[in-house]
Enzyme design. Structure first.
Site, PDB file in Angstrom:
ATOM      1  CD  GLU A   1      -2.797   5.436   6.811  1.00 15.78           C
ATOM      2  OE1 GLU A   1      -2.824   5.485   5.572  1.00 15.78           O
ATOM      3  OE2 GLU A   1      -1.836   4.927   7.447  1.00 15.78           O
TER       4      GLU A   1
ATOM      5  N   GLY B   1       2.937   2.353  10.722  1.00 19.34           N
ATOM      6  CA  GLY B   1       3.872   3.460  10.529  1.00 19.34           C
ATOM      7  C   GLY B   1       4.605   3.887  11.790  1.00 19.34           C
TER       8      GLY B   1
ATOM      9  CG  ASN C   1      -1.735   1.210   1.407  1.00 23.48           C
ATOM     10  OD1 ASN C   1      -1.809   2.037   0.497  1.00 23.48           O
ATOM     11  ND2 ASN C   1      -2.377   1.356   2.555  1.00 23.48           N
TER      12      ASN C   1
ATOM     13  CB  SER D   1       5.811  -1.719  11.804  1.00 23.85           C
ATOM     14  OG  SER D   1       5.326  -0.427  12.123  1.00 23.85           O
TER      15      SER D   1
ATOM     16  CD  GLU E   1      -3.136  -2.435   7.416  1.00 20.44           C
ATOM     17  OE1 GLU E   1      -2.074  -2.677   6.835  1.00 20.44           O
ATOM     18  OE2 GLU E   1      -3.768  -1.378   7.256  1.00 20.44           O
TER      19      GLU E   1
ATOM     20  CG  HIS F   1      -5.613   1.878   5.394  1.00 25.23           C
ATOM     21  ND1 HIS F   1      -5.183   2.773   6.340  1.00 25.23           N
ATOM     22  CD2 HIS F   1      -4.598   1.001   5.210  1.00 25.23           C
ATOM     23  CE1 HIS F   1      -3.934   2.458   6.687  1.00 25.23           C
ATOM     24  NE2 HIS F   1      -3.562   1.392   6.018  1.00 25.23           N
TER      25      HIS F   1
ATOM     26  CE  LYS G   1      -0.109   3.147   4.826  1.00 27.88           C
ATOM     27  NZ  LYS G   1       0.035   3.209   6.266  1.00 27.88           N
TER      28      LYS G   1
HETATM   29  P1  13P Z   1       3.384   0.434   7.550  1.00 26.03           P
HETATM   30  O1  13P Z   1       3.857  -0.873   6.942  1.00 26.03           O
HETATM   31  O2  13P Z   1       4.075   1.627   7.003  1.00 26.03           O
HETATM   32  O3  13P Z   1       3.349   0.359   9.041  1.00 26.03           O
HETATM   33  O4  13P Z   1       1.862   0.603   7.064  1.00 26.03           O
HETATM   34  C1  13P Z   1       0.976  -0.460   7.208  1.00 26.03           C
HETATM   35  C2  13P Z   1      -0.257  -0.140   6.492  1.00 26.03           C
HETATM   36  O5  13P Z   1      -1.026   0.715   6.900  1.00 26.03           O
HETATM   37  C3  13P Z   1      -0.541  -0.861   5.238  1.00 26.03           C
HETATM   38  O6  13P Z   1      -1.832  -0.634   4.790  1.00 26.03           O
END
Ligand code: 13P
Length: 246
Positions: free
Chosen positions: A93, A167, A9, A206, A161, A91, A11
């Protein structure tokens, strides 16, 4: 046998120049036995598809309606038309920054399935919810409200997740991942029956080359949804290899 999946992803990262990372993934993994999904920002979907005919391309969101007056939104059928095979839905976010409810996520997932896309539906608890020992009830609620009745092991993937692991460099403990994934497997089967018993469950939060092999050993983990470490070939390719050999 469940086909494993490594999904990246991106983003809101990447420019036209980043397509070279996809080109390198295509060159290195065109014969992979697992599903490799790259989810770049929407304007890169079509060029990404052209660069990587043997990988799967995924979007990061879609609108719940088929078409209409929705400025700035993209329909699932257009995503399919430009070569996407999958779309990430719900997601954290988007649940947080765009106030997306599980009910809306279910509508979006239904639109994705109707357009012939694989829906990668995200769920996960916040740190406050984990600390209050609400993790499993939160996952149950999100699964009950977000998964369409038409979801099957073929058309839908669930990504667990934990919000606090995204992140942050904090990875959930293997026991925490195992507990959540076993719970999701049982809940999805209870909810949707045998047609969903083998639905793929990805871990996200992560994931990196250094911890991927350990995560892929955990019971009921069928792959990963990777954020930061999917942006560069050097970081993502070893994660793909770890899953290929898991
Ligand atoms: P990270 O791997 O950067 O922690 O992000 C995970 C994520 O949100 C994937 O959708």
């Amino acid at each position: 046998m469940i086909k494993k999946m490594a999904a990246g992803n991106w983003k809101m990262n990447g420019m036209l120049d980043s397509l070279k990372e996809i080109e390198r993934l295509q060159a290195a993994h065109s014969n992979s036995k697992i599903d490799i999904v790259i989810c770049p920002p929407a304007p890169l979907l079509l060029p990404a598809r052209k660069k990587a005919p043997d990988l799967l391309i995924g979007a990061q969101d879609c609108h719940q309606e088929v078409s209409g007056a929705h400025t700035g939104d993209v329909s699932a059928s257009l995503l399919k038309d430009v070569g996407a095979a999958a779309v990430i839905i719900g997601h954290s976010e988007r649940r947080q920054a765009h106030a997306e409810s599980s009910a809306l996520i279910k509508e979006k997932a239904t639109a994705a399935l109707n357009a012939g896309l694989t829906a990668i539906i995200c769920i996960g608890e916040t740190l406050e919810q984990r600390q209050a020992e609400e993790t499993l009830p939160v996952l149950k609620d999100q699964l009950e409200k977000s998964l369409p009745e038409t979801a099957t092991a073929q058309n839908t993937v669930v990504a667990y997740e934990p919000v606090w692991a995204i992140g942050t460099g904090l990875v959930a403990e293997p026991a925490q991942i195992g507990e959540a994934h076993r719970f999701c497997r049982a809940q999805i089967t209870k909810q949707l029956g045998a047609k969903a018993a083998n639905m793929r469950l990805l871990y996200g939060g992560s994931v990196k080359a250094a911890n991927a092999a350990e995560i892929f050993k955990i019971d009921c983990v069928d792959g990963a949804l990777v954020g930061g470490a999917s942006l560069r070939f050097e970081d993502f390719s070893p994660i793909i290899e770890a899953l290929e050999t898991a």
